[in-house]
Design an enzyme around this catalytic site. Structure first.
Site, PDB file in Angstrom:
ATOM      1  N   SER A  15     -57.207  -1.760  12.917  1.00 38.06           N
ATOM      2  CA  SER A  15     -55.917  -1.877  12.221  1.00 38.06           C
ATOM      3  C   SER A  15     -56.115  -1.764  10.715  1.00 38.06           C
ATOM      4  O   SER A  15     -56.784  -2.588  10.094  1.00 38.06           O
ATOM      5  CB  SER A  15     -55.252  -3.208  12.561  1.00 38.06           C
ATOM      6  OG  SER A  15     -54.177  -3.410  11.673  1.00 38.06           O
ATOM      7  N   HIS A  74     -55.009   2.219  14.075  1.00 39.69           N
ATOM      8  CA  HIS A  74     -53.781   1.454  14.278  1.00 39.69           C
ATOM      9  C   HIS A  74     -53.065   1.231  12.953  1.00 39.69           C
ATOM     10  O   HIS A  74     -53.649   0.718  11.996  1.00 39.69           O
ATOM     11  CB  HIS A  74     -54.162   0.117  14.929  1.00 39.69           C
ATOM     12  CG  HIS A  74     -53.018  -0.694  15.429  1.00 39.69           C
ATOM     13  ND1 HIS A  74     -52.391  -0.444  16.632  1.00 39.69           N
ATOM     14  CD2 HIS A  74     -52.373  -1.757  14.887  1.00 39.69           C
ATOM     15  CE1 HIS A  74     -51.419  -1.328  16.818  1.00 39.69           C
ATOM     16  NE2 HIS A  74     -51.386  -2.137  15.759  1.00 39.69           N
ATOM     17  N   ASP A  92     -49.867  -0.522  11.217  1.00 42.83           N
ATOM     18  CA  ASP A  92     -48.847  -1.556  11.400  1.00 42.83           C
ATOM     19  C   ASP A  92     -47.728  -1.414  10.384  1.00 42.83           C
ATOM     20  O   ASP A  92     -47.918  -1.696   9.201  1.00 42.83           O
ATOM     21  CB  ASP A  92     -49.492  -2.939  11.230  1.00 42.83           C
ATOM     22  CG  ASP A  92     -50.375  -3.314  12.414  1.00 42.83           C
ATOM     23  OD1 ASP A  92     -49.867  -3.319  13.551  1.00 42.83           O
ATOM     24  OD2 ASP A  92     -51.571  -3.599  12.191  1.00 42.83           O
ATOM     25  N   MET A 114     -44.211  -2.826   9.109  1.00 36.21           N
ATOM     26  CA  MET A 114     -43.413  -4.060   9.214  1.00 36.21           C
ATOM     27  C   MET A 114     -42.239  -4.008   8.250  1.00 36.21           C
ATOM     28  O   MET A 114     -42.389  -3.534   7.125  1.00 36.21           O
ATOM     29  CB  MET A 114     -44.282  -5.271   8.841  1.00 36.21           C
ATOM     30  CG  MET A 114     -45.532  -5.407   9.665  1.00 36.21           C
ATOM     31  SD  MET A 114     -46.449  -6.874   9.133  1.00 36.21           S
ATOM     32  CE  MET A 114     -47.918  -6.714  10.141  1.00 36.21           C
ATOM     33  N   HIS A 158     -47.703   1.307  15.118  1.00 42.29           N
ATOM     34  CA  HIS A 158     -47.078   0.117  15.697  1.00 42.29           C
ATOM     35  C   HIS A 158     -45.883  -0.267  14.832  1.00 42.29           C
ATOM     36  O   HIS A 158     -46.056  -0.821  13.755  1.00 42.29           O
ATOM     37  CB  HIS A 158     -48.140  -1.007  15.735  1.00 42.29           C
ATOM     38  CG  HIS A 158     -47.663  -2.294  16.313  1.00 42.29           C
ATOM     39  ND1 HIS A 158     -48.403  -3.459  16.223  1.00 42.29           N
ATOM     40  CD2 HIS A 158     -46.534  -2.624  16.990  1.00 42.29           C
ATOM     41  CE1 HIS A 158     -47.747  -4.439  16.822  1.00 42.29           C
ATOM     42  NE2 HIS A 158     -46.606  -3.958  17.285  1.00 42.29           N
ATOM     43  N   MET A 215     -43.161  -2.514  13.855  1.00 43.37           N
ATOM     44  CA  MET A 215     -42.611  -3.864  13.973  1.00 43.37           C
ATOM     45  C   MET A 215     -41.362  -3.903  13.107  1.00 43.37           C
ATOM     46  O   MET A 215     -41.326  -4.536  12.042  1.00 43.37           O
ATOM     47  CB  MET A 215     -43.659  -4.894  13.515  1.00 43.37           C
ATOM     48  CG  MET A 215     -44.766  -5.085  14.545  1.00 43.37           C
ATOM     49  SD  MET A 215     -46.196  -5.942  13.870  1.00 43.37           S
ATOM     50  CE  MET A 215     -47.063  -4.543  13.197  1.00 43.37           C
ATOM     51  N   MET A 243     -49.010  -7.979  22.857  1.00 45.22           N
ATOM     52  CA  MET A 243     -49.415  -8.705  21.648  1.00 45.22           C
ATOM     53  C   MET A 243     -50.158  -9.975  22.049  1.00 45.22           C
ATOM     54  O   MET A 243     -49.671 -10.760  22.865  1.00 45.22           O
ATOM     55  CB  MET A 243     -48.186  -9.073  20.792  1.00 45.22           C
ATOM     56  CG  MET A 243     -47.545  -7.913  20.060  1.00 45.22           C
ATOM     57  SD  MET A 243     -48.664  -6.971  18.992  1.00 45.22           S
ATOM     58  CE  MET A 243     -49.247  -8.222  17.831  1.00 45.22           C
ATOM     59  N   GLY A 257     -46.978  -9.888  12.816  1.00 45.71           N
ATOM     60  CA  GLY A 257     -46.605 -10.162  11.428  1.00 45.71           C
ATOM     61  C   GLY A 257     -47.789 -10.255  10.488  1.00 45.71           C
ATOM     62  O   GLY A 257     -47.708  -9.824   9.347  1.00 45.71           O
ATOM     63  N   GLY A 270     -52.310 -10.159  10.075  1.00 42.14           N
ATOM     64  CA  GLY A 270     -53.658 -10.004  10.582  1.00 42.14           C
ATOM     65  C   GLY A 270     -54.399 -11.326  10.456  1.00 42.14           C
ATOM     66  O   GLY A 270     -53.898 -12.273   9.841  1.00 42.14           O
ATOM     67  N   GLY A 271     -55.565 -11.396  11.053  1.00 46.61           N
ATOM     68  CA  GLY A 271     -56.431 -12.564  10.868  1.00 46.61           C
ATOM     69  C   GLY A 271     -56.049 -13.812  11.632  1.00 46.61           C
ATOM     70  O   GLY A 271     -56.520 -14.905  11.307  1.00 46.61           O
ATOM     71  N   ASP A 321     -53.518  -6.484  21.014  1.00 45.24           N
ATOM     72  CA  ASP A 321     -53.497  -6.497  19.558  1.00 45.24           C
ATOM     73  C   ASP A 321     -53.348  -7.911  19.002  1.00 45.24           C
ATOM     74  O   ASP A 321     -52.357  -8.583  19.283  1.00 45.24           O
ATOM     75  CB  ASP A 321     -52.314  -5.612  19.094  1.00 45.24           C
ATOM     76  CG  ASP A 321     -52.155  -5.532  17.589  1.00 45.24           C
ATOM     77  OD1 ASP A 321     -53.028  -6.004  16.857  1.00 45.24           O
ATOM     78  OD2 ASP A 321     -51.129  -4.969  17.151  1.00 45.24           O
ATOM     79  N   GLY A 322     -54.352  -8.318  18.225  1.00 48.49           N
ATOM     80  CA  GLY A 322     -54.270  -9.586  17.521  1.00 48.49           C
ATOM     81  C   GLY A 322     -55.401 -10.536  17.863  1.00 48.49           C
ATOM     82  O   GLY A 322     -55.550 -10.931  19.017  1.00 48.49           O
ATOM     83  N   GLY A 323     -56.224 -10.844  16.876  1.00 48.75           N
ATOM     84  CA  GLY A 323     -57.290 -11.819  17.065  1.00 48.75           C
ATOM     85  C   GLY A 323     -58.409 -11.368  17.980  1.00 48.75           C
ATOM     86  O   GLY A 323     -59.084 -12.193  18.609  1.00 48.75           O
ATOM     87  N   GLY A 359     -58.365  -5.631  13.559  1.00 44.59           N
ATOM     88  CA  GLY A 359     -58.261  -5.528  12.105  1.00 44.59           C
ATOM     89  C   GLY A 359     -59.447  -6.189  11.440  1.00 44.59           C
ATOM     90  O   GLY A 359     -60.447  -5.544  11.111  1.00 44.59           O
ATOM     91  N   SER A 360     -59.351  -7.507  11.318  1.00 45.02           N
ATOM     92  CA  SER A 360     -60.374  -8.274  10.607  1.00 45.02           C
ATOM     93  C   SER A 360     -61.771  -8.069  11.173  1.00 45.02           C
ATOM     94  O   SER A 360     -62.727  -7.922  10.419  1.00 45.02           O
ATOM     95  CB  SER A 360     -60.044  -9.772  10.663  1.00 45.02           C
ATOM     96  OG  SER A 360     -58.654  -9.967  10.575  1.00 45.02           O
TER      97      SER A 360
END
Ligand code: DX5
Ligand code: ZN
Length: 214
Positions: free
Chosen positions: A7, A32, A34, A36, A65, A67, A136, A141, A143-144, A174-176, A196-197
């Site tokens: 991401s 990816h 994002d 928003m 993506h 959002m 999700m 909303g 990252g991290g 997606d996420g974490g 992402g992170s």
């Protein structure tokens, strides 16, 4: 093989071009992006100019993506900006079927996403209209964040439904996502891991991509 979709939200935005080529060299298949709007999610990121700037500069699949509220308003623009996949949120669409059809009509792969609290069964009526479902694993909303463990069961449930109906729809999460939980997600049925992170903040990004895949 599991695909990795880093991401861009976690990149160094003062050097976007170099960050994109670096992540491609690291072995990622998808990129990816994002988008928003500060309405559907409590944050704003970037829009068409950034996607357009990346288009043509990489062979990675541009995985956009959205959002944003009522994404149907912006399908043509997102496709023209260079998206290869457009993901919209079920919770953000007045008419998800029409929006997914519009994405395919624009010549782009159509994907539908659900937030952690939306039951995965809510996407079942749309499976024939989608090339990918994005589950999700955090509240969209930011990252991290830390992956919400309860979302893993949704991947398993959807995989079972897709197999039952013999549909070749990819499952993206997606996420974490980290090398520590990636194995569990893949075992549950995920095909595409957004990260992402755990990729952009790693000292060795190629090693990070390989660790996620392993
Ligand atoms: C969150 C975004 C994610 C985010 C993932 O709203 O949809 O794509 O950038 O970042 P990490 O991997 O850091 O959780
Ligand atoms: Zn995302």
């Amino acid at each position: 093989m599991t695909k990795i979709s880093p991401s861009l939200l976690a990149c160094d935005f003062s050097r976007i071009g170099e960050e994109v080529s670096d992540i491609e060299k690291a072995g990622a298949e998808y990129l990816h992006l994002d988008v928003m709007d500060g309405v559907f999610v409590p944050n704003m990121s970037f829009g068409f100019p950034i996607i357009e700037a990346i288009k043509g500069k990489t062979k990675m699949v541009l995985d956009v993506h959205l959002m944003i509220t009522e994404p149907g308003r912006y399908i043509k623009e997102t496709a023209a900006a260079g998206a290869d996949i457009i993901t919209v949120h079920l919770e953000a669409c007045r008419d998800a079927a029409a929006t997914l059809r519009a994405i395919r009509e624009a010549g782009v792969r159509a994907a539908l996403s659900v937030k952690p609290n939306t039951p995965v069964e809510a996407v079942y009526p749309y499976l024939e209209l989608t090339d990918m479902i994005l589950i999700m694993t955090v509240e969209p909303g930011y990252g991290g964040q830390k992956l919400i463990p309860e979302t893993i069961e949704k991947v398993r449930t959807l995989r079972r439904e897709l197999d039952l109906r013999s549909l070749s729809v990819e499952i993206e999460v997606d996420g974490g996502i980290t090398p520590e939980n990636a194995g569990t997600l893949v075992e549950a049925g995920a095909d595409v891991l957004v990260a992402g992170s755990s990729v952009f903040r790693a000292a060795d990004r190629a090693a990070a991509v390989a660790a996620l895949r392993a």
